[in-house]
Motif scaffolding. Sequence first.
Motif, short mmCIF file in Angstrom:
data_model
loop_
_atom_site.label_atom_id
_atom_site.label_comp_id
_atom_site.label_asym_id
_atom_site.label_seq_id
_atom_site.Cartn_x
_atom_site.Cartn_y
_atom_site.Cartn_z
N THR A 17 53.77 34.99 31.46
CA THR A 17 52.77 35.51 32.53
C THR A 17 53.20 34.78 33.69
O THR A 17 53.28 35.13 34.86
CB THR A 17 51.36 35.10 32.16
OG1 THR A 17 51.00 35.82 30.85
CG2 THR A 17 50.46 35.74 32.92
N TYR A 21 54.79 36.57 37.31
CA TYR A 21 54.05 36.38 38.45
C TYR A 21 54.80 35.68 39.72
O TYR A 21 54.86 35.91 40.67
CB TYR A 21 52.47 35.74 38.49
CG TYR A 21 51.74 36.79 37.99
CD1 TYR A 21 51.06 37.72 39.07
CD2 TYR A 21 51.53 36.99 36.66
CE1 TYR A 21 50.19 38.60 38.63
CE2 TYR A 21 50.39 38.03 36.22
CZ TYR A 21 49.89 38.79 37.19
OH TYR A 21 49.11 40.03 36.89
N THR A 67 45.05 41.19 32.94
CA THR A 67 46.33 40.81 33.46
C THR A 67 47.55 41.86 33.09
O THR A 67 48.25 42.33 33.66
CB THR A 67 46.64 39.38 33.04
OG1 THR A 67 45.54 38.54 33.62
CG2 THR A 67 47.97 38.93 33.63
N LYS A 409 48.39 32.21 36.25
CA LYS A 409 48.34 32.82 37.56
C LYS A 409 47.93 31.83 38.62
O LYS A 409 48.37 31.78 39.78
CB LYS A 409 47.25 34.19 37.55
CG LYS A 409 47.90 35.20 36.78
CD LYS A 409 47.05 36.46 36.89
CE LYS A 409 45.79 36.06 35.96
NZ LYS A 409 44.74 37.39 36.11
N GLN A 413 49.48 30.80 41.86
CA GLN A 413 48.90 31.11 43.29
C GLN A 413 48.91 29.85 44.06
O GLN A 413 48.98 29.53 45.23
CB GLN A 413 47.48 31.53 43.20
CG GLN A 413 47.10 32.81 42.89
CD GLN A 413 45.79 33.13 41.88
OE1 GLN A 413 45.01 32.28 41.78
NE2 GLN A 413 45.75 34.40 41.65
#
Length: 433
Positions: A17, A21, A67, A409, A413
């Motif tokens: 994941t 991203y 997600t 995530k 971020q």
Amino acid sequence: MQKIDVVVVGGGIAGLTAAIYAAKAGKQTVVIEKQNRLGGRAISNKKKGAYFNLGAHALYKGDALATFRELGLSLQGKKPSAFAYGIWKGKLSPLPSDMKSLFTTPLLSWKGKMEFASCLTKLSKADTRPFDRISIRQWVEGNVRDPMVRHIFYSLLRTAGYVAGPDLPAAGPVLKQLQNALKGALYLDRGWGELIEELRKKASELGVRLLTNTKVSSVDTRGGIVRQVLCEDGTKIDTHHVILATSPAIANELVPFAEKTALHTWKEQAIEVTAACLDVALKRLPKPKQQFAYGIDQTVFLTNQSRAAYLSDDGAQVISLIKYQGKETNPDSDLHELEGVLDLMQPGWREQLIVKQYLPKMTVCHDFMHMKRLENPGPAVPEIQGLYVAGEWASHGEVLADAATASAKRAIQHMLSLEGKERNAFYEHRGII
Ligand SMILES: Cc1cc2nc3c(=O)[nH]c(=O)nc-3n(C[C@H](O)[C@H](O)[C@H](O)COP(=O)(O)OP(=O)(O)OC[C@H]3O[C@@H](n4cnc5c(N)ncnc54)[C@H](O)[C@@H]3O)c2cc1C
């Protein structure tokens, strides 16, 4: 190898994941996985035509599902029926899962039935965050009066959080998970291996390089800055950003002088949760109506996942059983107890057996939000510029796979927001903004 923007160590759900991203944000990304295939604890194995996860796995309506949907994964599968039995004093009784079973269950008195229905209705609408600092036991004792209703809530919350006892887990996250479970869990066709395959494809499409069979041996962080990733086979990758999507113990081992960083606190405070997992593929079900059971006075759970998902190429029924473990574990007695549950639910199952898988001690999570936790791990390791953590243990209130995706995530971020700040500072310095 040229300099890479982001190196992700670990190719489980969290690592994949994070990589996706990062790649979506335009970063050149590499995932390094020590096993010969991606997936970590979310792989599936095919045995005699049946698909087995590493123990029962359900996707709840939480961060992971949101997600994966956002990423456009197809996630084939179905929601199972919620009708369930409770195991109490070695006997099966319907658990209250709808109006009919609520009124007919012999487990509860009339008063108990009313209280159960009212508690569940209240819970389904409640904001669970105020309960982040009390234990499951404190929540149950403070909100439920009837002793059998308490037992049933303990059982439902144990299944939602996978932790055997009610004193350690913070109530808020597990109540949230139960809310999500009550909305209906998804059982995936061909198991969670399909989900991993979809993540792998997505990552490849976005240009992520996926290295398997490659074990990272250390991360060079001289001067408090991420510089290079070193692998056991001699591979060296220059980078300024590393996401450690491994366990907290391995994250510690990979970073020199980790004892001087928050990684050490996160490893020390971690409490591992394990389960014994028995999965069987049966030619047919001796008792077709008995497919789902929660232990009430036993820390066990049984589900026939093939009642909702495609889990066998030849019509076999694939049943998963879990024994939630405490500190002391015993592989033989756990197996004996799980087989006893199968005897109760599906008497004669041995004659129908095609194949079985027994995993005596699976790590369900390396850590979770518990009453002894000092701080929530990550996303950044504050002492080392460019170093991040992700994984189900880096939970900020999410549970299991939801924590894996949410922490991944958060790491990306954080990385992007720092870059934004640096860019703004650069332009401010030049008088551009
Ligand atoms: C029995 C069981 C039942 C579960 N049920 C559910 C459920 O119903 N719902 C739910 O949401 N979740 C469930 N889970 C949890 C879910 O499987 C995990 O949360 C998730 O798979 C964890 O993903 P991860 O990426 O954080 O960790 P992992 O899958 O453990 O990935 C870490 C990866 O890092 C790799 N690695 C480690 N060290 C190195 C190194 N030095 N170099 C390179 N690679 C390295 C490992 O090989 C591994 O692949 C369950 C788990 C178990 C075991």
